[in-house]
Design a protein around this motif. Structure first.
Motif, PDB file in Angstrom:
ATOM      1  N   ARG A 226       0.873  -1.161   0.000  1.00 63.97           N
ATOM      2  CA  ARG A 226       0.000   0.000   0.000  1.00 63.97           C
ATOM      3  C   ARG A 226       0.916   1.218   0.000  1.00 63.97           C
ATOM      4  O   ARG A 226       1.959   1.223   0.670  1.00 63.97           O
ATOM      5  CB  ARG A 226      -0.936  -0.013   1.213  1.00 63.97           C
ATOM      6  CG  ARG A 226      -2.001  -1.083   1.062  1.00 63.97           C
ATOM      7  CD  ARG A 226      -2.517  -1.605   2.357  1.00 63.97           C
ATOM      8  NE  ARG A 226      -1.520  -2.039   3.305  1.00 63.97           N
ATOM      9  CZ  ARG A 226      -0.797  -3.163   3.214  1.00 63.97           C
ATOM     10  NH1 ARG A 226      -0.931  -3.970   2.173  1.00 63.97           N
ATOM     11  NH2 ARG A 226       0.075  -3.474   4.149  1.00 63.97           N
ATOM     12  N   TRP A 227       0.515   2.249  -0.725  1.00 64.92           N
ATOM     13  CA  TRP A 227       1.425   3.365  -0.992  1.00 64.92           C
ATOM     14  C   TRP A 227       0.631   4.668  -0.975  1.00 64.92           C
ATOM     15  O   TRP A 227      -0.547   4.696  -1.340  1.00 64.92           O
ATOM     16  CB  TRP A 227       2.079   3.154  -2.360  1.00 64.92           C
ATOM     17  CG  TRP A 227       3.038   4.220  -2.820  1.00 64.92           C
ATOM     18  CD1 TRP A 227       4.139   4.677  -2.172  1.00 64.92           C
ATOM     19  CD2 TRP A 227       2.996   4.921  -4.072  1.00 64.92           C
ATOM     20  NE1 TRP A 227       4.795   5.626  -2.939  1.00 64.92           N
ATOM     21  CE2 TRP A 227       4.112   5.785  -4.098  1.00 64.92           C
ATOM     22  CE3 TRP A 227       2.120   4.896  -5.157  1.00 64.92           C
ATOM     23  CZ2 TRP A 227       4.366   6.638  -5.180  1.00 64.92           C
ATOM     24  CZ3 TRP A 227       2.380   5.716  -6.242  1.00 64.92           C
ATOM     25  CH2 TRP A 227       3.502   6.585  -6.238  1.00 64.92           C
ATOM     26  N   ALA A 228       1.282   5.732  -0.533  1.00 65.25           N
ATOM     27  CA  ALA A 228       0.695   7.072  -0.622  1.00 65.25           C
ATOM     28  C   ALA A 228       1.811   8.051  -0.941  1.00 65.25           C
ATOM     29  O   ALA A 228       2.908   7.965  -0.385  1.00 65.25           O
ATOM     30  CB  ALA A 228       0.018   7.465   0.695  1.00 65.25           C
ATOM     31  N   SER A 229       1.514   8.989  -1.833  1.00 63.77           N
ATOM     32  CA  SER A 229       2.514   9.964  -2.255  1.00 63.77           C
ATOM     33  C   SER A 229       1.797  11.228  -2.702  1.00 63.77           C
ATOM     34  O   SER A 229       0.797  11.166  -3.427  1.00 63.77           O
ATOM     35  CB  SER A 229       3.340   9.394  -3.415  1.00 63.77           C
ATOM     36  OG  SER A 229       4.247  10.349  -3.929  1.00 63.77           O
ATOM     37  N   ALA A 230       2.327  12.373  -2.267  1.00 61.71           N
ATOM     38  CA  ALA A 230       1.780  13.665  -2.692  1.00 61.71           C
ATOM     39  C   ALA A 230       2.868  14.712  -2.547  1.00 61.71           C
ATOM     40  O   ALA A 230       3.710  14.624  -1.644  1.00 61.71           O
ATOM     41  CB  ALA A 230       0.561  14.049  -1.856  1.00 61.71           C
ATOM     42  N   HIS A 231       2.838  15.720  -3.425  1.00 64.77           N
ATOM     43  CA  HIS A 231       3.929  16.690  -3.444  1.00 64.77           C
ATOM     44  C   HIS A 231       3.456  18.088  -3.832  1.00 64.77           C
ATOM     45  O   HIS A 231       2.644  18.260  -4.746  1.00 64.77           O
ATOM     46  CB  HIS A 231       4.999  16.263  -4.452  1.00 64.77           C
ATOM     47  CG  HIS A 231       5.716  15.015  -4.062  1.00 64.77           C
ATOM     48  ND1 HIS A 231       6.714  14.993  -3.126  1.00 64.77           N
ATOM     49  CD2 HIS A 231       5.552  13.723  -4.478  1.00 64.77           C
ATOM     50  CE1 HIS A 231       7.160  13.752  -2.984  1.00 64.77           C
ATOM     51  NE2 HIS A 231       6.464  12.965  -3.784  1.00 64.77           N
ATOM     52  N   GLY A 232       4.010  19.070  -3.112  1.00 65.85           N
ATOM     53  CA  GLY A 232       4.056  20.450  -3.538  1.00 65.85           C
ATOM     54  C   GLY A 232       5.522  20.829  -3.643  1.00 65.85           C
ATOM     55  O   GLY A 232       6.404  19.965  -3.589  1.00 65.85           O
ATOM     56  N   LEU A 233       5.814  22.110  -3.766  1.00 63.33           N
ATOM     57  CA  LEU A 233       7.211  22.528  -3.834  1.00 63.33           C
ATOM     58  C   LEU A 233       7.858  22.643  -2.465  1.00 63.33           C
ATOM     59  O   LEU A 233       9.075  22.477  -2.331  1.00 63.33           O
ATOM     60  CB  LEU A 233       7.328  23.860  -4.583  1.00 63.33           C
ATOM     61  CG  LEU A 233       7.035  23.815  -6.085  1.00 63.33           C
ATOM     62  CD1 LEU A 233       7.216  25.192  -6.695  1.00 63.33           C
ATOM     63  CD2 LEU A 233       7.915  22.795  -6.795  1.00 63.33           C
ATOM     64  N   ASP A 234       7.066  22.915  -1.431  1.00 62.61           N
ATOM     65  CA  ASP A 234       7.648  23.060  -0.094  1.00 62.61           C
ATOM     66  C   ASP A 234       7.270  21.934   0.854  1.00 62.61           C
ATOM     67  O   ASP A 234       7.772  21.866   1.979  1.00 62.61           O
ATOM     68  CB  ASP A 234       7.245  24.400   0.525  1.00 62.61           C
ATOM     69  CG  ASP A 234       5.731  24.565   0.623  1.00 62.61           C
ATOM     70  OD1 ASP A 234       5.000  23.704   0.084  1.00 62.61           O
ATOM     71  OD2 ASP A 234       5.284  25.557   1.217  1.00 62.61           O
ATOM     72  N   ILE A 235       6.403  21.015   0.406  1.00 60.00           N
ATOM     73  CA  ILE A 235       5.967  19.924   1.263  1.00 60.00           C
ATOM     74  C   ILE A 235       5.637  18.717   0.404  1.00 60.00           C
ATOM     75  O   ILE A 235       5.162  18.853  -0.727  1.00 60.00           O
ATOM     76  CB  ILE A 235       4.741  20.348   2.114  1.00 60.00           C
ATOM     77  CG1 ILE A 235       4.438  19.309   3.183  1.00 60.00           C
ATOM     78  CG2 ILE A 235       3.528  20.617   1.240  1.00 60.00           C
ATOM     79  CD1 ILE A 235       3.399  19.794   4.196  1.00 60.00           C
ATOM     80  N   GLY A 236       5.917  17.540   0.915  1.00 59.83           N
ATOM     81  CA  GLY A 236       5.589  16.308   0.215  1.00 59.83           C
ATOM     82  C   GLY A 236       5.918  15.118   1.101  1.00 59.83           C
ATOM     83  O   GLY A 236       6.584  15.242   2.132  1.00 59.83           O
ATOM     84  N   PHE A 237       5.440  13.953   0.722  1.00 57.07           N
ATOM     85  CA  PHE A 237       5.720  12.758   1.509  1.00 57.07           C
ATOM     86  C   PHE A 237       5.637  11.530   0.621  1.00 57.07           C
ATOM     87  O   PHE A 237       5.053  11.543  -0.467  1.00 57.07           O
ATOM     88  CB  PHE A 237       4.743  12.626   2.686  1.00 57.07           C
ATOM     89  CG  PHE A 237       3.297  12.509   2.268  1.00 57.07           C
ATOM     90  CD1 PHE A 237       2.743  11.286   1.936  1.00 57.07           C
ATOM     91  CD2 PHE A 237       2.501  13.643   2.205  1.00 57.07           C
ATOM     92  CE1 PHE A 237       1.421  11.192   1.531  1.00 57.07           C
ATOM     93  CE2 PHE A 237       1.175  13.557   1.810  1.00 57.07           C
ATOM     94  CZ  PHE A 237       0.644  12.331   1.471  1.00 57.07           C
ATOM     95  N   ASN A 238       6.254  10.459   1.092  1.00 54.33           N
ATOM     96  CA  ASN A 238       6.155   9.139   0.477  1.00 54.33           C
ATOM     97  C   ASN A 238       5.975   8.129   1.600  1.00 54.33           C
ATOM     98  O   ASN A 238       6.732   8.122   2.577  1.00 54.33           O
ATOM     99  CB  ASN A 238       7.424   8.818  -0.315  1.00 54.33           C
ATOM    100  CG  ASN A 238       7.317   7.486  -1.029  1.00 54.33           C
ATOM    101  OD1 ASN A 238       6.800   7.417  -2.140  1.00 54.33           O
ATOM    102  ND2 ASN A 238       7.788   6.411  -0.401  1.00 54.33           N
TER     103      ASN A 238
END
Length: 344
Positions: A226-238
């Motif tokens: 199971r996976w989750a990923s999201a990104h902006g320029l100043d914040i993100g996670f994997n």
């Protein structure tokens, strides 16, 4: 567009080689780029013969592109004895996929996934062509511009993204459930430009966000995650839970890269478009994911099988870089979750 501060490494610097002089994998999480990944150099207890490696060596290059209107996912996958690729365009305003393909390739001919995380990858089969070109292939932490070009009968993508002012890349190296090893190099959010053409309609990628996932390992015949990923320029996670444990769980925040604990995914597998609750057991991340739609695939080729759903949507909640820090609000950060099983 929000400017990104000069990147600071908050994890050890990535080694030039994921295997040390004694043939042992350099287990851990690192910030920065690594070089070529050659699992044939492994020593006991991780060493395997060439035939075993041929059938267990899996590599893939995945790229995500997001704007307020679109989310695009593109992947080239080399599973050793064969290869495949997929790509899709999801219209967030309509809540549905408006273009896409999934194509199995000709073994040894259709696909190339580089042994270097900073190397070029390509796919060409039955009118579907993907070309992924990193900045220079020299492993420089100076970064530069990436180019992604995709042409298919239904749609095309021309994208350019730049990591020269982005936070550090993640390198994760670790054991997996079959007693072997895996490595992955993942990016933070990067400034995006370009266009997507679907039929006669043009979509501008300017001021969007790009990210990539390069993975290379000696995986078990049955692998799930199971996976989750999201990104902006100043914040993100994997975040990942499954075959690789918590090895690749990280937070990018204001140019720094922070390790996260075990990820917990709470969702209804029978209703994956209902909200998800995702958090880490170290108390540094707690998010609600609201799906807008999903890409699904279910293949059974007798000797191989894939069951896969990737909901697209947004995350809201909070993150913290360390236990004593004040929570940082996350609001409508675009990304994906995924439930995936492969027999390969």
């Amino acid at each position: 567009m929000t400017s990104v501060p000069t990147a600071v490494q908050n994890l050890p610097a990535a080694p030039a080689n994921v295997i040390d002089e004694a043939g042992q994998p350099r287990m851990g999480r690192y910030a920065g780029r690594t070089g070529a990944i050659d699992w044939s150099a492994l020593a006991a207890p991780y060493a395997r013969n060439s035939l075993w490696r041929r059938f267990h060596h899996k590599r893939w290059q995945y790229v995500a592109l997001s704007t307020p209107q679109l989310f695009c996912g593109i992947a080239i996958v080399d599973v050793g004895w064969t290869n495949t690729a997929f790509a899709y365009v999801f219209d967030r305003l309509q809540g549905k996929q408006i273009a896409g393909f999934s194509q199995d390739g000709v073994p040894g001919l259709s696909a190339q996934v580089s042994e270097r995380p900073d190397g070029a990858s390509r796919f060409s089969c039955f009118g579907h062509r993907i070309s992924y070109l990193p900045p220079d292939g020299k492993g420089s932490d100076a970064g530069g511009k990436y180019h992604l070009s995709l042409h298919s009968k239904q749609f095309s993508i021309e994208a350019e993204f730049d990591d020269s002012r982005a936070a550090p890349l993640l390198l994760a190296v670790g054991p997996i459930v079959n007693g072997s090893v895996h490595a992955t190099q993942k990016s933070p959010g990067m400034a995006l430009s370009g266009e997507v053409l679907v039929g006669g309609q043009r979509f501008d990628l300017q001021d969007g966000i790009a990210s990539f996932d390069y993975s290379n390992g000696l995986l078990a015949r049955d692998t799930e995650w199971r996976w989750a990923s999201a990104h902006g320029l100043d914040i993100g996670f994997n975040l990942q839970a499954g075959y690789f444990g918590q090895q690749e769980n990280v937070l990018w925040l204001d140019g720094q890269l922070h390790a996260l604990g075990q990820a917990r995914f709470e969702y209804d597998a029978a209703a994956p478009l209902a909200p998800w609750h995702i958090y880490t057991d170290d108390g540094l991340l707690d998010l609600q994911f609201t799906p807008e739609g999903a890409r699904r695939e279910n293949k059974n080729l007798l000797i191989a099988a894939t069951r896969y759903i990737q909901p697209i949507g947004s995350f809201s909640g909070w993150v913290k870089p360390e236990p004593n820090a004040a929570p940082r609000a996350v609001a409508h950060l675009v990304g994906v979750t995924e439930e995936h099983f492969s027999r390969w």
